[in-house]
Each structure stands twice: as C-alpha cells, then as structure tokens.
Design a protein around this motif. Structure first.
Motif: not given
Length: 100
Positions: A40-43, A47-51
């Motif tokens: 799960p991600v939020t806006e 970016e932090v999760d993708l990095m």
C-alpha cells in the motif's frame, strides 16, 4: 502478509483495497510461484516507498556481484591486475573484446 493468486486478483479486483488496508503487503502468485509484492502507498509515501524499493533492489544486485566476484576469484586481483584490466577496457571499443 497475504498470498493472492493472479486468478483470485482478476476475479476479486475490487477487494484489493480492502486487502491492502487490512495487511501490510500482498504477495502475488502465479501457478504457485511468487511473482510480485503489492504494497500500500499514499501520495505522501509514494516517493519514499519507491526509493526504498529501488535501494533494496540495488543492494541485492551489489551483493550478487560481490558473490560472483568471490566465486570467480576476481576479488583477489591485485591493484596492478585491476589497473591492467582498466587499461585494456579503455583501449577496446565498447562491445568488443580484445583478442590476444
């Protein structure tokens, strides 16, 4: 963590949001084999999760290169051997190996 087959995901796509909110990650399977992780991600966290995922992937690649270097003996090259390899690579056109 929840295991979900591709087939179940296709037939229950509407449940995906519920699954992700109820658990941290979903592991996607195809023919009983693990193929992907859905997180799960939020806006705000995207970016932090993708990095973090990219850094983890790069770390795994580096570990694999170090393992291959050890298995092939390249981790024991002297500075002189390394400099020679660099010199040869610089003289050789990209995509071509030097023929000795």
């Amino acid at each position: 963590m929840r295991l979900v087959s591709v087939r179940a995901l296709r037939t229950k796509t509407r449940s995906l949001g519920e699954w992700l909110s109820a658990t941290e990650d979903i592991v996607l399977t195809f023919n009983g084999k693990l193929i992907a992780i859905l997180s799960p991600v939020t806006e705000e966290t995207f970016e932090v999760d993708l990095m973090a995922m990219r850094q983890a992937r790069a770390g795994r690649a580096l570990n694999r290169l170090q393992e291959l270097s050890h298995l092939s003996g390249r981790d024991r090259l002297s500075d002189e051997d390394i400099n020679h390899e660099i010199s040869v690579a610089r003289r050789t056109p990209m995509g071509h190996k030097e023929c000795n």
